[in-house]
Design a protein around this motif. Structure first.
Motif, PDB file in Angstrom:
ATOM      1  N   UNK A  92      47.302  39.327  64.931  1.00 50.28           N
ATOM      2  CA  UNK A  92      47.579  39.684  66.349  1.00 50.28           C
ATOM      3  C   UNK A  92      48.179  39.133  66.768  1.00 50.28           C
ATOM      4  N   UNK A  93      49.645  39.721  67.660  1.00 49.16           N
ATOM      5  CA  UNK A  93      49.698  38.763  68.652  1.00 49.16           C
ATOM      6  C   UNK A  93      49.934  38.926  69.519  1.00 49.16           C
ATOM      7  N   UNK A  94      49.833  38.226  71.039  1.00 48.48           N
ATOM      8  CA  UNK A  94      49.346  38.397  71.613  1.00 48.48           C
ATOM      9  C   UNK A  94      50.535  37.608  72.818  1.00 48.48           C
ATOM     10  N   UNK A  95      51.257  38.776  73.812  1.00 50.06           N
ATOM     11  CA  UNK A  95      51.713  38.431  74.631  1.00 50.06           C
ATOM     12  C   UNK A  95      51.418  38.490  75.885  1.00 50.06           C
ATOM     13  N   UNK A  96      51.659  37.347  77.040  1.00 51.94           N
ATOM     14  CA  UNK A  96      51.369  37.308  78.192  1.00 51.94           C
ATOM     15  C   UNK A  96      51.890  37.349  79.299  1.00 51.94           C
ATOM     16  N   UNK A  97      51.678  37.824  80.026  1.00 51.92           N
ATOM     17  CA  UNK A  97      53.041  38.440  80.509  1.00 51.92           C
ATOM     18  C   UNK A  97      52.681  37.591  82.479  1.00 51.92           C
ATOM     19  N   UNK A  98      53.408  37.424  82.924  1.00 49.06           N
ATOM     20  CA  UNK A  98      53.209  38.026  84.711  1.00 49.06           C
ATOM     21  C   UNK A  98      53.208  38.948  85.636  1.00 49.06           C
ATOM     22  N   UNK A  99      53.227  38.544  86.754  1.00 44.53           N
ATOM     23  CA  UNK A  99      53.089  40.305  86.996  1.00 44.53           C
ATOM     24  C   UNK A  99      53.867  41.281  87.220  1.00 44.53           C
ATOM     25  N   UNK A 100      54.787  40.313  87.136  1.00 45.63           N
ATOM     26  CA  UNK A 100      56.238  41.643  86.812  1.00 45.63           C
ATOM     27  C   UNK A 100      56.845  42.111  85.432  1.00 45.63           C
ATOM     28  N   UNK A 101      55.923  40.795  85.108  1.00 45.90           N
ATOM     29  CA  UNK A 101      56.238  41.937  83.300  1.00 45.90           C
ATOM     30  C   UNK A 101      57.003  40.690  82.936  1.00 45.90           C
ATOM     31  N   UNK A 102      57.407  39.768  83.696  1.00 47.59           N
ATOM     32  CA  UNK A 102      58.097  38.500  82.526  1.00 47.59           C
ATOM     33  C   UNK A 102      57.239  38.045  81.391  1.00 47.59           C
ATOM     34  N   UNK A 103      57.557  37.695  80.068  1.00 46.70           N
ATOM     35  CA  UNK A 103      57.212  37.709  79.052  1.00 46.70           C
ATOM     36  C   UNK A 103      56.684  36.082  79.402  1.00 46.70           C
ATOM     37  N   UNK A 104      56.255  35.215  79.147  1.00 46.03           N
ATOM     38  CA  UNK A 104      54.890  33.914  79.296  1.00 46.03           C
ATOM     39  C   UNK A 104      54.732  33.045  78.293  1.00 46.03           C
ATOM     40  N   UNK A 105      54.396  33.683  77.324  1.00 43.27           N
ATOM     41  CA  UNK A 105      53.647  33.316  76.018  1.00 43.27           C
ATOM     42  C   UNK A 105      53.727  34.092  75.155  1.00 43.27           C
ATOM     43  N   UNK A 106      54.286  33.698  73.859  1.00 41.66           N
ATOM     44  CA  UNK A 106      53.596  34.296  72.360  1.00 41.66           C
ATOM     45  C   UNK A 106      53.094  34.078  71.232  1.00 41.66           C
ATOM     46  N   UNK A 107      52.327  34.099  71.107  1.00 39.27           N
ATOM     47  CA  UNK A 107      51.551  33.316  70.007  1.00 39.27           C
ATOM     48  C   UNK A 107      50.197  34.328  69.175  1.00 39.27           C
TER      49      UNK A 107
END
Length: 142
Positions: free
Chosen positions: A123-138
């Motif tokens: 599983x690739x976890x993509x975490x973003x902020x409220x505006x949709x900007x990607x913060x973390x991918x693991x």
């Protein structure tokens, strides 16, 4: 003729529908952006992307199928807003989804005669902020 109250209710329903459509479009945009970012990261890490959004009717879909060395990697991409530790996007891949991904991967292996290859599910976890900007991918095991 509609009463003023009926007109107000219809207006509220219309606005709610418009907001729901905006939310859906934003979620689709963020989801696609997350998958694109995941594919880019995989390329940067030396993976060869074989297929994206591979689907088999009435079986399932795989977000990304990639190759590295002699292994075939099956990736489910989960894009989530940064909400702390819950909900964990990897945990959101329920057993029935896992089963569909495995059955779809079996079909891909059969179609491409990859029986001699090691298949890795992640599983690739993509975490973003409220505006949709990607913060973390693991990456986490499937």
């Amino acid at each position: 003729k509609r009463s003023l109250q009926q007109k107000i209710e219809l207006s509220k329903k219309y606005k709610e529908k418009q907001m729901n459509n905006k939310d859906k479009r934003f979620k689709q945009y963020v989801g696609t952006k997350g998958e694109d970012a995941a594919a880019g990261l995989l390329r940067d890490k030396g993976y060869n992307i074989l297929r994206r959004n591979y689907s088999v009717h009435n079986v399932g879909e795989i977000d990304i199928i990639a190759e590295k060395d002699t292994d075939i990697h099956i990736f489910e991409v989960r894009t989530r807003r940064n909400l702390g530790s819950f909900p964990d996007s990897a945990e959101s891949v329920m057993q029935n989804k896992r089963n569909r991904v495995v059955r779809t991967a079996e079909r891909f292996v059969n179609e491409n005669d990859l029986f001699d290859r090691n298949i890795v599910f992640e599983v690739i976890r993509v975490t973003h902020d409220a505006q949709g900007n990607i913060l973390i991918i693991d990456f986490v095991p499937f």
